[in-house]
Write a protein that holds these residues in place. Structure first.
Motif, short mmCIF file in Angstrom:
data_model
loop_
_atom_site.label_atom_id
_atom_site.label_comp_id
_atom_site.label_asym_id
_atom_site.label_seq_id
_atom_site.Cartn_x
_atom_site.Cartn_y
_atom_site.Cartn_z
N THR A 125 -33.48 -49.61 -21.19
CA THR A 125 -33.37 -50.80 -21.76
C THR A 125 -31.82 -50.82 -22.67
N GLU A 126 -31.56 -52.03 -22.93
CA GLU A 126 -30.35 -52.38 -23.80
C GLU A 126 -30.77 -51.57 -25.08
N ARG A 127 -32.03 -51.58 -25.60
CA ARG A 127 -32.50 -51.16 -26.86
C ARG A 127 -32.07 -49.69 -26.83
N HIS A 128 -32.76 -48.84 -25.73
CA HIS A 128 -32.43 -47.45 -25.74
C HIS A 128 -30.93 -47.07 -25.90
N VAL A 129 -30.00 -47.67 -25.17
CA VAL A 129 -28.64 -47.52 -25.26
C VAL A 129 -28.14 -47.68 -26.54
N LEU A 130 -28.44 -49.09 -27.16
CA LEU A 130 -27.91 -49.30 -28.63
C LEU A 130 -28.61 -48.32 -29.64
N ASP A 131 -29.48 -47.85 -29.46
CA ASP A 131 -30.10 -46.97 -30.52
C ASP A 131 -29.48 -45.55 -30.47
N ALA A 132 -29.17 -45.14 -29.13
CA ALA A 132 -28.33 -43.82 -29.01
C ALA A 132 -27.10 -44.18 -29.58
N VAL A 133 -26.42 -45.13 -29.19
CA VAL A 133 -24.87 -45.18 -29.87
C VAL A 133 -24.86 -45.62 -31.43
N THR A 134 -25.80 -46.47 -31.79
CA THR A 134 -25.62 -46.63 -33.37
C THR A 134 -26.26 -45.48 -34.15
N GLY A 135 -27.18 -44.57 -33.58
CA GLY A 135 -27.70 -43.73 -34.36
C GLY A 135 -27.19 -42.54 -33.99
N ALA A 136 -26.07 -42.40 -33.43
CA ALA A 136 -25.46 -41.32 -33.41
C ALA A 136 -25.02 -40.49 -34.63
N SER A 137 -24.90 -39.41 -34.93
CA SER A 137 -24.45 -38.45 -36.02
C SER A 137 -23.58 -37.44 -35.95
N ALA A 138 -23.03 -36.86 -37.05
CA ALA A 138 -22.17 -35.82 -36.70
C ALA A 138 -22.78 -34.47 -37.00
N GLN A 139 -24.31 -34.49 -37.15
CA GLN A 139 -25.06 -33.24 -37.21
C GLN A 139 -24.89 -32.63 -36.00
N GLN A 140 -25.53 -31.45 -35.90
CA GLN A 140 -25.87 -30.60 -34.63
C GLN A 140 -26.63 -31.28 -33.89
N PRO A 141 -26.63 -31.52 -32.56
CA PRO A 141 -27.13 -32.42 -31.58
C PRO A 141 -28.46 -31.88 -31.34
N ALA A 142 -29.49 -32.33 -31.01
CA ALA A 142 -30.42 -31.97 -30.29
C ALA A 142 -30.05 -31.40 -28.76
N GLU A 143 -30.66 -30.26 -28.10
CA GLU A 143 -30.29 -29.96 -27.24
C GLU A 143 -31.57 -29.55 -26.14
N GLY A 144 -31.36 -29.52 -24.87
CA GLY A 144 -32.52 -29.06 -24.15
C GLY A 144 -33.12 -30.65 -23.48
N CYS A 145 -34.43 -30.50 -23.48
CA CYS A 145 -35.01 -31.72 -23.13
C CYS A 145 -35.05 -32.97 -23.91
N VAL A 146 -34.04 -33.59 -24.00
CA VAL A 146 -33.83 -34.65 -24.96
C VAL A 146 -32.76 -35.65 -24.20
N GLY A 147 -32.57 -37.00 -24.76
CA GLY A 147 -31.82 -37.87 -24.27
C GLY A 147 -31.69 -37.98 -22.67
N ALA A 148 -30.38 -37.77 -22.02
CA ALA A 148 -29.88 -37.76 -20.89
C ALA A 148 -30.31 -36.62 -20.13
N GLY A 149 -30.86 -35.53 -20.82
CA GLY A 149 -31.13 -34.34 -20.35
C GLY A 149 -32.66 -33.90 -20.27
N THR A 150 -33.37 -35.01 -20.48
CA THR A 150 -35.00 -35.06 -20.58
C THR A 150 -35.69 -34.78 -19.41
N GLY A 151 -35.10 -34.98 -18.14
CA GLY A 151 -35.62 -34.83 -16.80
C GLY A 151 -34.80 -34.12 -15.98
#
Length: 357
Positions: free
Chosen positions: A145-171
């Protein structure tokens, strides 16, 4: 070990790609100003998908475009906005990654974000890519949904990103194993300065997993593994750098990002949409590095993409998805034993470069 997952990254196990030093996080967020955000949809049954956003913080009122390029290794995919990036050589939006049939809803949501930021502009070009996570997730439900995209964009950070089964890589699955999102970085001298190159991958492609030149076929490491995994289904690679480069030079970086897939055993199959996006955050007043001095940058791209691809598999966990299909995590203990027997492991992990901050 990556504190955001319960499985080690490749480097944590002595699987060190190349001799170049990494940035502080060994991630694309080591490039100053580059942020990453994830939204994950996981119901432990039919939905295993999400959104990953790569957000260049330099895009703002003082500068609405960055030099950029797209390279298509195999065009069996959907990369909304790519032709304008290729034509004009500029990026004017965050880069969003998601599942195949959700790419259009994600593009519309990203357009909402851009229009809110720039109410005075008539037309905008959101850049959204995908890989097909339909082996484990019910993609026809188009759950993004729009909310999923906006949350990913506005919640982005400069920290070490999560990896593996997260975000666009979950499936996603790759090279016979459960895969996901991976990232890595390198710092190198180029011309008269030190530059950082970071890569992030959404891994979902076929072939035989190869680490440091050693094949790790799933049929040998997991003899009873589910063999129904698709042979292709794509890879998205994003390369960011603070090296001053023009769009033509960034195209050269993007090509090398696709070349790096071969190092980990990619089959580059008919059904695999393999794309690389490269952009530079360097100030517009900095002249491009001369081509003759780009070899260290090319090496950094190859190594960081290779390690990001390995991280996307090493950090992923076994997932049971739609139709009861299972994608198995790499049994990294068995992988390490095989790599050790081939004398490929390092005992001393290279230290990251010191951060200026």
């Amino acid at each position: 070990m990556n504190p955001l997952v319960n499985r080690p990254r490749a480097r944590d196990l002595g699987v060190v790609v190349g001799a170049l030093p990494t940035g502080a996080h060994n991630a694309i967020t080591d490039v100053p100003g580059v942020l990453v955000g994830h939204t994950t949809i996981e119901d432990d049954a039919d939905l295993h998908t999400g959104v990953t956003a790569i957000v260049p913080g330099q895009l703002g009122p003082d500068r609405w475009t960055l030099p950029a390029a797209v390279y298509t290794g195999n065009g069996y995919g959907k990369l909304v906005g790519s032709t304008q990036v290729s034509e004009l050589g500029v990026l004017e939006s965050p880069i969003v990654l998601t599942g195949t049939l959700s790419v259009f809803r994600a593009a519309d949501a990203l357009l909402t974000y851009l229009m809110d930021r720039r109410p005075d502009v008539l037309s905008l070009n959101p850049l959204v890519g995908e890989t097909n996570d339909g082996h484990l997730s019910d993609i026809r439900r188009r759950p993004i949904t729009e909310r999923h995209v906006l949350d990913a964009v506005t919640g982005a950070s400069a920290q070490q990103p999560a990896e593996g089964c997260v975000g666009a890589g979950t499936g996603t699955t790759a090279l016979g194993y459960k895969a996901g999102v991976g990232t890595s970085s390198r710092t190198v001298p180029a011309a008269d300065r030190q530059v950082t190159i970071g890569a992030l991958t959404q891994s979902n492609f076929g072939g035989v997993l190869t680490a440091l030149g050693v094949p790790l076929p799933v049929e040998e490491l997991i003899p009873d593994a589910d063999r129904t995994a698709p042979p292709g289904n794509s890879c998205m690679i994003v390369v960011a750098t603070d090296a001053p480069l023009d769009a033509r030079q960034l195209g050269r970086l993007a090509r090398r990002a696709i070349f790096a897939m071969g190092r980990v055993g990619a089959s580059y199959s008919n059904g695999s949409g393999d794309y690389a996006i490269a952009f530079s955050t360097a100030g517009p007043d900095q002249p491009p590095i001369p081509d003759a001095q780009l070899d260290p940058v090319f090496a950094a791209v190859l190594d960081s993409v290779e390690e990001a691809l390995l991280n996307s598999i090493f950090t992923a966990t076994t997932t049971r998805g739609v139709g009861g299909r299972v994608s198995h995590a790499l049994p990294y203990e068995a992988a390490v034993r095989r790599l050790a027997a081939a004398s490929r492991l390092t005992d001393s992990v290279l230290q990251p470069a010191k951060s200026d901050g």
